[in-house]
Design a protein around this motif. Structure first.
Motif, PDB file in Angstrom:
ATOM      1  N   MET A  84       8.177  -2.213  -7.509  1.00  0.00           N
ATOM      2  CA  MET A  84       7.783  -2.894  -8.736  1.00  0.00           C
ATOM      3  C   MET A  84       8.847  -3.897  -9.173  1.00  0.00           C
ATOM      4  O   MET A  84       8.533  -5.015  -9.612  1.00  0.00           O
ATOM      5  CB  MET A  84       7.544  -1.862  -9.841  1.00  0.00           C
ATOM      6  N   ASP A  85      10.123  -3.534  -9.046  1.00  0.00           N
ATOM      7  CA  ASP A  85      11.205  -4.444  -9.446  1.00  0.00           C
ATOM      8  C   ASP A  85      11.241  -5.671  -8.550  1.00  0.00           C
ATOM      9  O   ASP A  85      11.472  -6.799  -9.023  1.00  0.00           O
ATOM     10  CB  ASP A  85      12.556  -3.725  -9.389  1.00  0.00           C
ATOM     11  N   ILE A  86      11.003  -5.473  -7.252  1.00  0.00           N
ATOM     12  CA  ILE A  86      11.030  -6.600  -6.316  1.00  0.00           C
ATOM     13  C   ILE A  86       9.904  -7.576  -6.619  1.00  0.00           C
ATOM     14  O   ILE A  86      10.093  -8.796  -6.607  1.00  0.00           O
ATOM     15  CB  ILE A  86      10.936  -6.085  -4.867  1.00  0.00           C
ATOM     16  N   LEU A  87       8.721  -7.056  -6.918  1.00  0.00           N
ATOM     17  CA  LEU A  87       7.566  -7.924  -7.159  1.00  0.00           C
ATOM     18  C   LEU A  87       7.724  -8.767  -8.412  1.00  0.00           C
ATOM     19  O   LEU A  87       7.067  -9.801  -8.556  1.00  0.00           O
ATOM     20  CB  LEU A  87       6.296  -7.074  -7.262  1.00  0.00           C
ATOM     21  N   GLN A  88       8.588  -8.342  -9.331  1.00  0.00           N
ATOM     22  CA  GLN A  88       8.790  -9.102 -10.561  1.00  0.00           C
ATOM     23  C   GLN A  88       9.841 -10.202 -10.411  1.00  0.00           C
ATOM     24  O   GLN A  88      10.052 -10.987 -11.322  1.00  0.00           O
ATOM     25  CB  GLN A  88       9.195  -8.158 -11.698  1.00  0.00           C
ATOM     26  N   ASP A  89      10.474 -10.254  -9.250  1.00  0.00           N
ATOM     27  CA  ASP A  89      11.541 -11.218  -9.008  1.00  0.00           C
ATOM     28  C   ASP A  89      10.962 -12.492  -8.404  1.00  0.00           C
ATOM     29  O   ASP A  89      10.201 -12.441  -7.439  1.00  0.00           O
ATOM     30  CB  ASP A  89      12.570 -10.598  -8.052  1.00  0.00           C
ATOM     31  N   ASP A  90      11.344 -13.655  -8.961  1.00  0.00           N
ATOM     32  CA  ASP A  90      10.860 -14.937  -8.448  1.00  0.00           C
ATOM     33  C   ASP A  90      11.188 -15.141  -6.971  1.00  0.00           C
ATOM     34  O   ASP A  90      10.451 -15.812  -6.250  1.00  0.00           O
ATOM     35  CB  ASP A  90      11.487 -16.098  -9.243  1.00  0.00           C
ATOM     36  N   SER A  91      12.289 -14.570  -6.511  1.00  0.00           N
ATOM     37  CA  SER A  91      12.761 -14.844  -5.153  1.00  0.00           C
ATOM     38  C   SER A  91      12.388 -13.740  -4.172  1.00  0.00           C
ATOM     39  O   SER A  91      13.021 -13.596  -3.127  1.00  0.00           O
ATOM     40  CB  SER A  91      14.288 -15.022  -5.162  1.00  0.00           C
ATOM     41  N   HIS A  92      11.360 -12.935  -4.497  1.00  0.00           N
ATOM     42  CA  HIS A  92      11.015 -11.854  -3.573  1.00  0.00           C
ATOM     43  C   HIS A  92      10.545 -12.430  -2.229  1.00  0.00           C
ATOM     44  O   HIS A  92      10.077 -13.566  -2.154  1.00  0.00           O
ATOM     45  CB  HIS A  92      10.006 -10.885  -4.188  1.00  0.00           C
ATOM     46  N   PRO A  93      10.669 -11.656  -1.153  1.00  0.00           N
ATOM     47  CA  PRO A  93      10.468 -12.196   0.203  1.00  0.00           C
ATOM     48  C   PRO A  93       9.036 -12.165   0.713  1.00  0.00           C
ATOM     49  O   PRO A  93       8.800 -12.536   1.854  1.00  0.00           O
ATOM     50  CB  PRO A  93      11.342 -11.257   1.054  1.00  0.00           C
ATOM     51  N   PHE A  94       8.096 -11.742  -0.102  1.00  0.00           N
ATOM     52  CA  PHE A  94       6.727 -11.583   0.387  1.00  0.00           C
ATOM     53  C   PHE A  94       6.000 -12.918   0.272  1.00  0.00           C
ATOM     54  O   PHE A  94       5.427 -13.259  -0.769  1.00  0.00           O
ATOM     55  CB  PHE A  94       6.005 -10.486  -0.395  1.00  0.00           C
ATOM     56  N   TYR A  95       6.031 -13.656   1.349  1.00  0.00           N
ATOM     57  CA  TYR A  95       5.507 -15.024   1.371  1.00  0.00           C
ATOM     58  C   TYR A  95       4.040 -15.056   0.949  1.00  0.00           C
ATOM     59  O   TYR A  95       3.223 -14.280   1.424  1.00  0.00           O
ATOM     60  CB  TYR A  95       5.656 -15.625   2.767  1.00  0.00           C
ATOM     61  N   GLY A  96       3.727 -15.998   0.050  1.00  0.00           N
ATOM     62  CA  GLY A  96       2.349 -16.181  -0.388  1.00  0.00           C
ATOM     63  C   GLY A  96       1.942 -15.302  -1.547  1.00  0.00           C
ATOM     64  O   GLY A  96       0.851 -15.450  -2.093  1.00  0.00           O
ATOM     65  N   LEU A  97       2.813 -14.358  -1.942  1.00  0.00           N
ATOM     66  CA  LEU A  97       2.510 -13.460  -3.047  1.00  0.00           C
ATOM     67  C   LEU A  97       3.465 -13.766  -4.189  1.00  0.00           C
ATOM     68  O   LEU A  97       4.676 -13.653  -4.044  1.00  0.00           O
ATOM     69  CB  LEU A  97       2.671 -12.006  -2.600  1.00  0.00           C
ATOM     70  N   GLY A  98       2.928 -14.191  -5.324  1.00  0.00           N
ATOM     71  CA  GLY A  98       3.786 -14.504  -6.468  1.00  0.00           C
ATOM     72  C   GLY A  98       4.219 -13.235  -7.193  1.00  0.00           C
ATOM     73  O   GLY A  98       4.090 -12.121  -6.687  1.00  0.00           O
ATOM     74  N   THR A 117       0.812  -1.214   0.000  1.00  0.00           N
ATOM     75  CA  THR A 117       0.000   0.000   0.000  1.00  0.00           C
ATOM     76  C   THR A 117       0.843   1.260   0.000  1.00  0.00           C
ATOM     77  O   THR A 117       0.491   2.254  -0.639  1.00  0.00           O
ATOM     78  CB  THR A 117      -0.939   0.010   1.218  1.00  0.00           C
ATOM     79  N   LEU A 118       1.997   1.248   0.687  1.00  0.00           N
ATOM     80  CA  LEU A 118       2.716   2.483   0.968  1.00  0.00           C
ATOM     81  C   LEU A 118       4.068   2.617   0.278  1.00  0.00           C
ATOM     82  O   LEU A 118       4.527   3.731   0.031  1.00  0.00           O
ATOM     83  CB  LEU A 118       2.931   2.620   2.485  1.00  0.00           C
ATOM     84  N   ALA A 119       4.728   1.516  -0.025  1.00  0.00           N
ATOM     85  CA  ALA A 119       6.141   1.585  -0.430  1.00  0.00           C
ATOM     86  C   ALA A 119       6.326   2.097  -1.850  1.00  0.00           C
ATOM     87  O   ALA A 119       5.609   1.696  -2.770  1.00  0.00           O
ATOM     88  CB  ALA A 119       6.793   0.216  -0.294  1.00  0.00           C
ATOM     89  N   ASP A 120       7.291   2.980  -2.035  1.00  0.00           N
ATOM     90  CA  ASP A 120       7.827   3.292  -3.356  1.00  0.00           C
ATOM     91  C   ASP A 120       9.099   2.470  -3.584  1.00  0.00           C
ATOM     92  O   ASP A 120       9.310   1.918  -4.649  1.00  0.00           O
ATOM     93  CB  ASP A 120       8.132   4.786  -3.472  1.00  0.00           C
ATOM     94  N   HIS A 121       9.958   2.418  -2.551  1.00  0.00           N
ATOM     95  CA  HIS A 121      11.169   1.604  -2.564  1.00  0.00           C
ATOM     96  C   HIS A 121      11.203   0.771  -1.286  1.00  0.00           C
ATOM     97  O   HIS A 121      10.616   1.147  -0.280  1.00  0.00           O
ATOM     98  CB  HIS A 121      12.432   2.470  -2.654  1.00  0.00           C
ATOM     99  N   TYR A 177       3.177  -0.552 -16.006  1.00  0.00           N
ATOM    100  CA  TYR A 177       3.555  -1.900 -16.401  1.00  0.00           C
ATOM    101  C   TYR A 177       2.734  -2.944 -15.658  1.00  0.00           C
ATOM    102  O   TYR A 177       2.553  -2.872 -14.442  1.00  0.00           O
ATOM    103  CB  TYR A 177       5.047  -2.129 -16.163  1.00  0.00           C
ATOM    104  N   LEU A 178       2.231  -3.903 -16.432  1.00  0.00           N
ATOM    105  CA  LEU A 178       1.414  -4.991 -15.900  1.00  0.00           C
ATOM    106  C   LEU A 178       2.019  -6.309 -16.350  1.00  0.00           C
ATOM    107  O   LEU A 178       2.363  -6.475 -17.528  1.00  0.00           O
ATOM    108  CB  LEU A 178      -0.031  -4.861 -16.418  1.00  0.00           C
ATOM    109  N   LEU A 179       2.137  -7.253 -15.415  1.00  0.00           N
ATOM    110  CA  LEU A 179       2.705  -8.564 -15.721  1.00  0.00           C
ATOM    111  C   LEU A 179       1.610  -9.602 -15.923  1.00  0.00           C
ATOM    112  O   LEU A 179       0.597  -9.603 -15.228  1.00  0.00           O
ATOM    113  CB  LEU A 179       3.609  -9.037 -14.585  1.00  0.00           C
ATOM    114  N   SER A 180       1.858 -10.485 -16.874  1.00  0.00           N
ATOM    115  CA  SER A 180       0.999 -11.646 -17.086  1.00  0.00           C
ATOM    116  C   SER A 180       1.881 -12.877 -17.192  1.00  0.00           C
ATOM    117  O   SER A 180       2.925 -12.853 -17.861  1.00  0.00           O
ATOM    118  CB  SER A 180       0.178 -11.487 -18.373  1.00  0.00           C
ATOM    119  N   GLU A 181       1.484 -13.936 -16.491  1.00  0.00           N
ATOM    120  CA  GLU A 181       2.230 -15.199 -16.577  1.00  0.00           C
ATOM    121  C   GLU A 181       1.362 -16.215 -17.299  1.00  0.00           C
ATOM    122  O   GLU A 181       0.265 -16.543 -16.842  1.00  0.00           O
ATOM    123  CB  GLU A 181       2.597 -15.692 -15.180  1.00  0.00           C
ATOM    124  N   ILE A 182       1.852 -16.695 -18.434  1.00  0.00           N
ATOM    125  CA  ILE A 182       1.083 -17.643 -19.243  1.00  0.00           C
ATOM    126  C   ILE A 182       1.930 -18.877 -19.538  1.00  0.00           C
ATOM    127  O   ILE A 182       3.159 -18.855 -19.392  1.00  0.00           O
ATOM    128  CB  ILE A 182       0.597 -17.001 -20.567  1.00  0.00           C
TER     129      ILE A 182
END
Length: 365
Positions: free
Chosen positions: A226-240, A202-206, A331-336
């Protein structure tokens, strides 16, 4: 503005090492994220001058450099001279003063103007509780007063140490709404500490990650959320792998839906517990909840169809394809699947349509 951190703090068996620069090209929120007990508060206490680690801490603005700490030179600027405001979990209000006295304590010791006072009181909606004793306040009210007091001290940096941790859900939503406006309305750089993923989204820019390496805690360089969320190894458990879209909600409600503009296009969300009073909503959308088509579907229950162009193609480790779309400059990501990728013959800069279920948007807020 830049905060340069080059220090090591050791207390008993605990070790914290920082060698990073925190840059604010414009007022924004940097979130310090890590599990409970990893050392987030120790980092903040070092910044404020409540701890005296080995090394150097400097604050850079356009005019000059301030040395807050230089252990080798024997320099440790006192806490009150750093002009940093900090809001804790419990607000730390003066219990022998009422609300107005708490606020005036900060106001009279800063260069805040009477216009600042009026704007702050109105924005944080504390005008009706100015005469209240601190003991009369709810948790949400106390945190609003603590935020107002911090703002009226006119700090160069605002630090929030898990300010929502003790609040109920509704109070969290209310206070988060005020925090989201700190950057734009008060032109304040913010450091925000949390271990709550929802608050990060909700709040983070970086995001500055604190990670355990051996027997030490290391502060990792700030990265855009945004860069962190696109990484397979990001630390936010349960969020792809996910994306963040910034939208403007309108007052146009139709059949229980909230209409949100993204450029010239519209997303429709179930109203549920969303607030239509916000001027901007940040939507976190899982890449797995976004499907693609070459033409807009006309007979579908999916109402959210956004037109964009393919800006990046990446094959993932599980043989899926991660497709990044440019939609109205965001930018919007789609995984297919590989099968869908081959069947649609996806290519760079190809126009495509992204399809998103409204319920996926609601759950990701």
């Amino acid at each position: 503005m830049k905060l340069a951190l080059e220090f090591q703090l050791q207390k008993g068996h605990f070790k914290l090492a920082c060698n990073i620069d925190v840059n604010w090209s414009s007022p924004s929120t940097h979130v310090i994220f890590g599990q409970s007990g990893i050392g987030k508060t120790h980092l903040l206490r070092s910044l404020c001058g409540l701890e005296h680690p080995d090394g150097r801490i400097t604050w850079h603005n356009q005019q000059h450099v301030e040395y807050w700490l230089d252990k080798q030179a024997g320099l440790a600027m006192p806490c009150h001279q750093r002009n940093v405001a900090m809001v804790f979990q419990d607000g730390q209000l003066f219990t022998h003063m009422n609300v107005e006295q708490n606020l005036r304590f900060a106001f009279e010791r800063s260069d805040a103007t009477h216009e600042d006072w009026a704007t702050c009181i109105s924005t944080l909606q504390v005008q009706d509780i100015l005469s209240h004793n601190v003991s009369q306040l709810s948790g949400g009210q106390a945190q609003r007063v603590a935020l107002a007091r911090a703002i009226l001290s006119k700090p160069k940096l605002l630090i929030l140490d898990e300010p929502l941790a003790s609040l109920d859900w509704q109070s969290k939503q209310d206070v988060m709404g005020y925090i989201k406006r700190l950057n734009s309305q008060w032109r304040l750089p913010v450091l925000y500490v949390t271990h709550d993923i929802h608050e990060v989204l909700t709040l983070a820019d970086h995001v500055i990650m604190l990670e355990k390496q051996g027997d030490s805690t290391l502060a990792m360089p700030a990265k855009p959320l945004m860069d962190i969320l696109q990484d397979d190894s990001h630390p936010f458990y349960g969020l792809g792998k996910s994306s963040i879209l910034h939208t403007q909600p309108s007052s146009n409600h139709n059949e229980g839906l909230l209409h949100c503009a993204i450029g010239q296009q519209t997303l429709r969300l179930p109203l549920g517990e969303l607030s239509s009073h916000e001027t901007q909503l940040r939507l976190c959308i899982a890449a797995s909840d976004v499907s693609l088509s070459l033409t807009p579907a006309k007979d579908s229950s999916i109402m959210n169809i956004l037109h964009g162009k393919v800006s990046r193609i990446e094959q993932t480790q599980n043989q899926q394809y991660l497709i990044q779309l440019n939609i109205e400059g965001q930018y919007l990501l789609s995984e297919i699947s590989a099968y869908s990728f081959a069947r649609l013959k996806i290519q760079l800069w190809q126009p495509v349509y992204a399809q998103i279920k409204g319920i996926a948007l609601q759950q990701a807020l």
